[in-house]
Design an enzyme around this catalytic site. Structure first.
Site, short mmCIF file in Angstrom:
data_model
loop_
_atom_site.label_atom_id
_atom_site.label_comp_id
_atom_site.label_asym_id
_atom_site.label_seq_id
_atom_site.Cartn_x
_atom_site.Cartn_y
_atom_site.Cartn_z
N ALA A 1 0.85 -1.19 0.00
CA ALA A 1 0.00 0.00 0.00
C ALA A 1 0.89 1.24 0.00
CB ALA A 1 -0.91 -0.01 1.22
N THR A 2 0.37 2.32 -0.56
CA THR A 2 1.24 3.49 -0.71
C THR A 2 0.72 4.70 0.06
OG1 THR A 2 0.18 3.84 -2.86
CG2 THR A 2 2.30 2.76 -2.87
N THR A 3 0.26 5.74 -0.59
CA THR A 3 0.19 7.05 0.05
C THR A 3 -1.07 7.30 0.87
OG1 THR A 3 1.46 7.84 -1.86
CG2 THR A 3 0.50 9.50 -0.41
#
Length: 278
Positions: free
Chosen positions: A50-52
């Site tokens: 998962a990122t931002t």
């Protein structure tokens, strides 16, 4: 056999602690994310990440927003993953890092807060909630050393200050309260730069939501692992607003209208709105 059953019954009737995590560790430790079998070799980029995530305080509360992309190396592994989770009526957490471990941690943390409230008859303070999450992150340190890193972002409405509070963490679980806004994940440096430009202290929840949406757009513009709004598939960022009225996730149709407003501005000014000098 009878003595074993009696011991199990005693474990359920008296846990010795208000911590559900400690109770689960005594009864079924294999269900804890931190007790999972570590891989023989580092998994690296094979598992979706998962990122931002961004969060910003507003008048009387706090806003958290996350993009919907998960990546495995240079591959988009999922376009509509959810990374912002309600943890109780007045708090939420977003995840960056190993998606599967982060989702399990979010689920367990929600049960942890519910368990405490049921056993103690009251809710944890905001600092208590932040510290409980820090303990769970610290418990995952061995897995983090194998590459299964999870670094959450925690946000809550605190009645003691009648406003929102934000806590960031390091991989060892250290909780650090952040002032006004914060971001995590691969696009965090770009999102934080955008928030530095657009954030206004004590702005309305609506204006803060727009600032967070622009921050996610800027992150997606410069970071390939962060997903921008997907108009063709109708996949929108996930946005939560927490105030004295409690946790509220903005419905997709409402987010869609806000995204269209952001896109309309970007068609004229691709780099986004300019903060006024004062």
């Amino acid at each position: 056999m009878a003595s074993q059953q009696a011991g199990m019954n005693n474990l359920f009737t008296y846990t010795g602690s208000s911590s559900f995590t400690e109770f689960l560790g005594a009864y079924a430790p294999d269900l804890l994310p931190s007790r999972a079998q570590a891989p023989a070799v580092p998994v690296g980029e094979q598992i979706p990440h998962a990122t931002t995530i961004v969060a910003a305080t507003c008048a009387g509360g706090v806003v958290m927003a996350g993009d919907r992309r998960a990546t495995s190396g240079n591959i988009i592994s999922q376009r509509d993953i959810e990374k912002v989770f309600r943890t109780d009526d007045y708090s939420c957490m977003g995840i960056a890092g190993t998606a599967s471990t982060g989702i399990e941690m979010a689920r367990l943390y929600r049960v942890e807060l519910e368990h405490y409230e049921k056993t103690e008859g009251r809710s944890l303070s905001t600092e208590g909630k932040a510290n409980r999450l820090a303990t769970m992150i610290r418990g995952n340190l061995a897995m983090a050393m194998q590459g299964l890193v999870v670094v959450p972002l925690f946000a809550a409405y605190d009645p003691a200050v009648d406003g929102g509070r934000i806590f960031g963490y390091d991989v060892g679980g250290g909780p650090y309260e952040q002032r006004n806004y914060h971001s995590i994940g691969s696009g965090s440096i770009f999102a934080r730069g955008s928030l530095k430009k657009l954030y206004r202290e004590n702005a309305s929840a609506e204006d803060t939501v727009m600032a967070c949406l622009n921050a996610l757009y800027d992150a997606a513009d410069d970071d390939s692992a962060t997903g921008g709004p997907d108009v063709t598939r109708k996949i929108w960022p996930m946005i939560a607003v927490i105030t004295a009225d409690g946790f509220r996730r903005l419905p997709d149709d409402e987010v869609a209208e806000l995204v269209q407003a952001v896109l309309a501005v970007r068609m004229e000014a691709p780099d986004g709105p300019i903060a006024p000098l004062r």
